[in-house]
Scaffold this motif. Sequence first.
Motif, PDB file in Angstrom:
ATOM      1  N   ASP A  54      36.286  41.476  40.372  1.00 36.41           N
ATOM      2  CA  ASP A  54      36.428  40.019  40.175  1.00 36.41           C
ATOM      3  C   ASP A  54      37.850  39.998  39.783  1.00 36.41           C
ATOM      4  OD1 ASP A  54      34.916  37.206  40.078  1.00 36.41           O
ATOM      5  OD2 ASP A  54      36.393  37.429  38.385  1.00 36.41           O
ATOM      6  N   PRO A  55      38.622  38.648  40.324  1.00 35.11           N
ATOM      7  CA  PRO A  55      40.033  38.532  39.857  1.00 35.11           C
ATOM      8  C   PRO A  55      40.105  38.030  38.525  1.00 35.11           C
ATOM      9  CG  PRO A  55      39.309  36.840  41.150  1.00 35.11           C
ATOM     10  CD  PRO A  55      38.399  37.780  41.258  1.00 35.11           C
ATOM     11  N   THR A  56      39.039  37.411  38.087  1.00 36.74           N
ATOM     12  CA  THR A  56      39.249  36.781  36.577  1.00 36.74           C
ATOM     13  C   THR A  56      38.408  37.468  35.335  1.00 36.74           C
ATOM     14  OG1 THR A  56      39.408  34.512  37.782  1.00 36.74           O
ATOM     15  CG2 THR A  56      38.897  34.637  35.149  1.00 36.74           C
ATOM     16  N   TYR A  57      37.145  38.026  35.634  1.00 33.33           N
ATOM     17  CA  TYR A  57      36.444  38.521  34.585  1.00 33.33           C
ATOM     18  C   TYR A  57      36.233  39.986  35.152  1.00 33.33           C
ATOM     19  CZ  TYR A  57      35.082  33.650  34.385  1.00 33.33           C
ATOM     20  OH  TYR A  57      35.341  32.316  34.517  1.00 33.33           O
ATOM     21  N   ALA A  58      36.060  40.431  33.798  1.00 28.18           N
ATOM     22  CA  ALA A  58      35.914  41.997  33.875  1.00 28.18           C
ATOM     23  C   ALA A  58      34.446  42.510  35.001  1.00 28.18           C
ATOM     24  CB  ALA A  58      35.589  42.796  32.532  1.00 28.18           C
ATOM     25  N   THR A  59      34.796  43.617  35.475  1.00 30.09           N
ATOM     26  CA  THR A  59      33.901  44.239  36.355  1.00 30.09           C
ATOM     27  C   THR A  59      33.633  45.661  36.138  1.00 30.09           C
ATOM     28  OG1 THR A  59      34.817  42.752  38.165  1.00 30.09           O
ATOM     29  CG2 THR A  59      33.332  44.834  38.834  1.00 30.09           C
ATOM     30  N   THR A  60      32.684  46.255  36.036  1.00 30.72           N
ATOM     31  CA  THR A  60      32.063  47.559  35.664  1.00 30.72           C
ATOM     32  C   THR A  60      32.040  48.256  37.077  1.00 30.72           C
ATOM     33  OG1 THR A  60      31.258  46.946  33.615  1.00 30.72           O
ATOM     34  CG2 THR A  60      30.606  48.974  34.631  1.00 30.72           C
ATOM     35  N   LEU A  61      32.718  49.022  37.191  1.00 34.67           N
ATOM     36  CA  LEU A  61      32.201  49.880  38.596  1.00 34.67           C
ATOM     37  C   LEU A  61      31.640  51.369  38.270  1.00 34.67           C
ATOM     38  CD1 LEU A  61      35.869  49.579  40.007  1.00 34.67           C
ATOM     39  CD2 LEU A  61      33.848  48.344  40.694  1.00 34.67           C
ATOM     40  N   ASP A 165      49.660  42.894  39.798  1.00 37.31           N
ATOM     41  CA  ASP A 165      48.837  41.795  40.310  1.00 37.31           C
ATOM     42  C   ASP A 165      47.989  42.431  41.491  1.00 37.31           C
ATOM     43  OD1 ASP A 165      47.360  39.727  41.299  1.00 37.31           O
ATOM     44  OD2 ASP A 165      48.939  38.377  40.711  1.00 37.31           O
ATOM     45  N   CYS A 166      46.792  42.956  41.404  1.00 37.70           N
ATOM     46  CA  CYS A 166      46.046  43.263  42.609  1.00 37.70           C
ATOM     47  C   CYS A 166      45.765  42.410  43.614  1.00 37.70           C
ATOM     48  CB  CYS A 166      44.655  44.063  41.906  1.00 37.70           C
ATOM     49  SG  CYS A 166      44.865  45.458  40.929  1.00 37.70           S
ATOM     50  N   ARG A 167      46.051  41.127  43.540  1.00 39.06           N
ATOM     51  CA  ARG A 167      45.775  40.302  44.723  1.00 39.06           C
ATOM     52  C   ARG A 167      46.903  40.543  45.587  1.00 39.06           C
ATOM     53  NH1 ARG A 167      44.963  35.312  40.399  1.00 39.06           N
ATOM     54  NH2 ARG A 167      46.732  36.498  39.705  1.00 39.06           N
ATOM     55  N   THR A 188      42.895  61.733  44.293  1.00 40.81           N
ATOM     56  CA  THR A 188      42.542  60.975  45.115  1.00 40.81           C
ATOM     57  C   THR A 188      42.700  59.597  44.806  1.00 40.81           C
ATOM     58  OG1 THR A 188      40.307  60.423  44.158  1.00 40.81           O
ATOM     59  CG2 THR A 188      40.486  62.500  45.631  1.00 40.81           C
ATOM     60  N   PHE A 189      42.704  58.683  45.716  1.00 43.13           N
ATOM     61  CA  PHE A 189      42.832  56.970  45.730  1.00 43.13           C
ATOM     62  C   PHE A 189      42.061  56.458  46.344  1.00 43.13           C
ATOM     63  CE2 PHE A 189      44.867  53.111  46.812  1.00 43.13           C
ATOM     64  CZ  PHE A 189      44.831  52.614  45.526  1.00 43.13           C
ATOM     65  N   THR A 190      41.030  55.585  45.822  1.00 41.99           N
ATOM     66  CA  THR A 190      40.089  55.111  46.616  1.00 41.99           C
ATOM     67  C   THR A 190      40.326  53.293  46.418  1.00 41.99           C
ATOM     68  OG1 THR A 190      38.444  56.737  45.973  1.00 41.99           O
ATOM     69  CG2 THR A 190      37.449  54.726  46.992  1.00 41.99           C
ATOM     70  N   PRO A 191      40.605  52.618  47.282  1.00 43.50           N
ATOM     71  CA  PRO A 191      41.203  51.382  47.273  1.00 43.50           C
ATOM     72  C   PRO A 191      39.743  50.410  47.082  1.00 43.50           C
ATOM     73  CG  PRO A 191      41.281  52.159  49.466  1.00 43.50           C
ATOM     74  CD  PRO A 191      41.083  53.062  48.817  1.00 43.50           C
ATOM     75  N   VAL A 192      39.784  49.134  46.500  1.00 41.96           N
ATOM     76  CA  VAL A 192      39.095  48.195  46.219  1.00 41.96           C
ATOM     77  C   VAL A 192      39.535  46.981  46.494  1.00 41.96           C
ATOM     78  CG1 VAL A 192      37.839  49.685  44.364  1.00 41.96           C
ATOM     79  CG2 VAL A 192      39.418  47.741  43.813  1.00 41.96           C
ATOM     80  N   ARG A 193      38.558  46.023  46.939  1.00 44.23           N
ATOM     81  CA  ARG A 193      38.979  44.559  47.136  1.00 44.23           C
ATOM     82  C   ARG A 193      38.775  43.789  46.082  1.00 44.23           C
ATOM     83  NH1 ARG A 193      36.027  41.656  50.023  1.00 44.23           N
ATOM     84  NH2 ARG A 193      34.016  42.760  50.010  1.00 44.23           N
TER      85      ARG A 193
END
Length: 378
Positions: A54-61, A165-167, A188-193
């Motif tokens: 999420d761009p605004t709130y925390a996300t647990t991956l 800024d990941c956007r 490794t590098f694994t991209p996320v959206r």
Amino acid sequence: MPGRLTAPRAVPRAALLALLAGLLVPVGLVATAPAAQAAARVSVANPDGDAVVDPTYATTLTVRGSGFQSVQGGHGGVYVFFGTVSSGWQPSSGGRTGVDYFYVPDSESADNQGFQKYVAFPGSDTASSANGGLMGPDGSWSTTVTVPGAVFTAYDRSSNERTVDCREVTCGIITVGAHGVANSSNETFTPVRVADLYDEGDALAEPAAGTGGGAAPSTAAPGAGAAAPTAEAPVAAGPATLEVDRAGAVAGRALPFRATGLPAGQQLSVTFDDGAAAAGPFQVAADGTMAGVVTLPADTSAGTHELRVFGLEEELAVRFAVQADESGASGEAGATETVAASTGDPSRYAVAFVAAAGLVLLAAVARLLLARRRAALR
């Protein structure tokens, strides 16, 4: 005439070449057969099962790895970060943090904020500090990483702030060898959206610790009840001080530090020797104190060095003596890791032995056939 000896017939040249080729092919196949080893892979999923934050709130991956190089009893393991990388970022290729890749800063303690995780090798001497669990003998592991939002503050090699800024840039999960051990097999590098995951009213609007400027992410889980407003945190009275565990100031080891008289609630970091090492950010407690650890580089020379608090209007630093690691524990551990990484599958030694034996046999057969042909031509 009965009993008369006859000369052996000459072996045709074509038959000789065919025989040599028949012997060479299987030997070549054995000698060049690569040892089976799966490439390192990482899967990333949020609570909905998608590689999205999420761009605004925390996300647990939830982050899972497979095919990593697992070193039984090896020093270190794998660091798991969230950040962005550029071309040639891998440490094994000369890539450097703060130059070629940036990630959300966090302390290296086991009870950090969850932005960074450490997965230790099985039987590692540092397994007790692994907040991301242990790697299996088959190179598999699983942990969780908290992403504070699309915008975070990182630091370059000179400890200058840099907003990511990941956007605007591609961000994702980064894995590198832990404790300064570069291992290309585990990089490794694994991209996320980045996409909206929650409604505006689903989460608290409190800034996440350590995210710095830009958006104001929240570490609170969506749906949590809003906390009652509190008065502005008091600022601790008295002059600011910074002290380190001088007896524990040894190159290559974690150095505990403690500061007092700081602005309560502020996010601060510490830097060693103008960026040779850094840690943080750390949140100042309500009483104005801040404590943590920073790992001194293994190549730190014996002598006087400096630790500085970064983020204050007035400079706060302490100078202290650093001792060389007389035990050689860091060097021995690194050597063990390097040897283990280079040897790989023990079956390679068996392949090499079989190949060498085949070549010796091939040479002996060739000499025998040539000797017979010379005798036939006499």
